[in-house]
Enzyme design. Structure first.
Site, short mmCIF file in Angstrom:
data_model
loop_
_atom_site.label_atom_id
_atom_site.label_comp_id
_atom_site.label_asym_id
_atom_site.label_seq_id
_atom_site.Cartn_x
_atom_site.Cartn_y
_atom_site.Cartn_z
CE LYS B 56 -12.56 -27.19 11.48
NZ LYS B 56 -12.17 -26.08 12.38
CB SER B 81 -10.75 -22.30 1.98
OG SER B 81 -9.70 -22.69 2.86
CD GLU B 207 1.05 -26.91 16.51
OE1 GLU B 207 2.15 -26.89 17.12
OE2 GLU B 207 0.38 -25.90 16.25
N GLY B 211 3.95 -26.03 10.85
CA GLY B 211 2.90 -25.21 11.45
C GLY B 211 2.84 -25.41 12.95
CG ASP B 213 0.21 -22.20 15.23
OD1 ASP B 213 0.35 -23.21 14.51
OD2 ASP B 213 -0.90 -21.82 15.64
CB SER B 307 -9.64 -34.47 12.74
OG SER B 307 -8.58 -34.22 11.86
#
Lengths: 322, 322
Positions: B56, B81, B207, B211, B213, B307
């Site tokens: 990130k 968060s 995924e 989750g 999606d 990651s």
């Protein structure tokens, strides 16, 4: 009779050439967080990323690969319940020969499986009623195997010294080098390389508080025996320094620091959470000494040997999960 | 109106130049054990060793450092968060400005402390009664802050793509690249870089099963919303893909694999015991897909993005200690 040292920088360089391409050249890790916590530039030589997960492969392969071909084909042997067992097993496999490893009956299944996984034959003995050295020597003699001791051998010591050699080659001058001490092979090799390359370097050994045989021996000026230590640092549960390693360490080691099991756990947890690496208890003692203030004057540039990372998730959870 | 893609390889290259010397060029890890388990050559790009412990920071710094100076001095803001919070906080500190981070009231203390530790101000909200995007936008507008979204921004996506760029620069051609998918920023940037550098590469997103999606959305050809996923992979608990990220991923992602929480735990444990590295649940999903057989045809050379590694020892013990 001669006064020349039993292991020299040239021996360590020879070992480095011998293991090249077989052992890993392990990474040197830096961390801003760690530097800030310690108040120094810290260079971690990560032998937890070595083959078999510990520095032991360096010495085992350096020794096994120098056997005469007619001896090598007969096979090699070792007594060890820990990382040396896997190191000798893998060295044998790499050399296309066989290994027989003598282990206590109560060795955890996972360690036996790991050793057998490298193709070694496991022979067990009762640790309460047997002397592993005597049984190991008898087994080797009986089967014509070459016994590779965990530290009492010049080629083993020279091999272990290659980690410090690589570290100093990579990062240049260090003011201090901090090294875990068990039987004394890793620090004997490390000090041999470091003091020859970098004469001003301060070599600090670290033992678990309960297993301070090398500290006591250095203070007494002779090898002192202590009861088998109770410590989570199972790779450093030696009760007396080796004869050869002690003769080297007496000449080259400047200081021994001691750490408690709680300090070791704290270092393992810090390495996990901040550095994102896995260190076994014995592998974390040098880092623990730095983090816990057990080393009194910490100079500007400090090398640390992280000697191994063999701990399963369940045991880590027991030690560090609360 | 134009049909040119919103993020290009040139944008990723620009991002790489922008973050150079501030973000780490993370190591690529190899493991004989892993290769043997998977039956392929596997290259792990280890963003768990990135600053703040996750990829990130790449996108956050690339975005924050491109703000106009008069905006930068007013400060930046983010809602998160998780790892994006720490990434924006550190980016602000590196740029000599301030950050305000909007976090749910029930965010674990350790995550709030880590974010505050980088000098950010924390503002909390009630996640059950508030929309973080609306609150974040209002907060930023009110205080004149630049809001850095977690994935819906071309500079964020380009920044995240630098990990794949570095990986392919370092190891050369890959047959497949496996990447965790949350909001879709990491895989959008990765696929942008990878498909431009290496046209035959197969880009596989992963995924958590709960989750899925992005998988559903790609199958439907439009963004599909799912209930907030219950999974240990908290960084991938997105309920709907981003608009921008979905437009990119629809064009460039070849396949989505799904993994269960147990498969994630198994990959974390394997990474701990064999690779000696710490991976958080979301960070381990790509590795989990490879190890668990959820990717059907595994080609010869496979890149994997690890990651992130932000998990404390206690939580790791809960998930992997038995």
């Amino acid at each position: 009779m001669t006064n020349s040292p039993p292991v020299t920088l040239d021996d360590v360089r020879d070992a480095a050439a011998q293991i090249k391409g077989v052992a890993h050249r392990t990474p040197v890790l830096r961390s801003r967080t760690l530097d800030a916590l310690v108040g120094a530039e810290v260079f971690l030589k990560c032998e937890n990323f070595q083959r078999v997960g510990a520095f032991k492969f360096r010495g085992a392969y350096n020794t096994a690969s120098r056997l005469a071909p007619e001896q090598a084909v007969k096979g090699i042997a070792a007594y060890s319940s820990g990382n040396h067992a896997q190191a000798v097993a893998l060295a044998a496999r790499e050399l296309g020969t066989t290994a027989v490893i003598l282990m206590p009956q109560d060795t955890p299944r996972s360690k036996m499986d790991a050793t057998a996984g490298y193709g070694a034959e496991i022979v067990t003995y009762d640790r309460y009623n047997g002397d592993r050295v005597a049984i190991g020597e008898a087994l080797a003699a009986d089967r014509g195997l070459a016994l590779i001791p965990p530290y009492e051998h010049p080629h083993v010591i020279a091999g272990q010294g290659t980690a410090a050699l690589e570290l100093i080659e990579e990062v240049g001058h260090l003011d201090a080098l901090v090294v875990p001490v068990g039987g004394g092979g890793l620090i004997a090799g490390s000090a041999t390389a470091a003091k020859a390359l970098d004469t001003g370097i301060h070599v600090i050994g670290v033992e678990p508080e309960a297993g301070d045989d090398t500290k006591r021996s250095l203070e007494a000026g002779r090898r002192v025996s202590i009861p088998v230590p109770r410590t989570i640092a199972d790779g450093q549960a030696a009760g007396i320094p080796g004869e050869l390693t002690f003769s080297i360490n007496q000449r080259l080691v400047d200081e021994i620091a001691l750490v408690t099991d709680d300090q070791i756990r704290e270092a393992m947890r810090m390495a996990f959470e901040r550095l994102k690496i896995v260190i076994e208890p014995s592998g974390a003692t040098a880092l623990a000494a730095l983090l816990s203030g057990r080393i009194h004057r910490i100079p500007a540039r400090v090398g640390v040997i992280i000697s191994g990372g063999n701990i399963d998730a369940r045991r880590f959870a027991e030690l560090c999960g609360t």
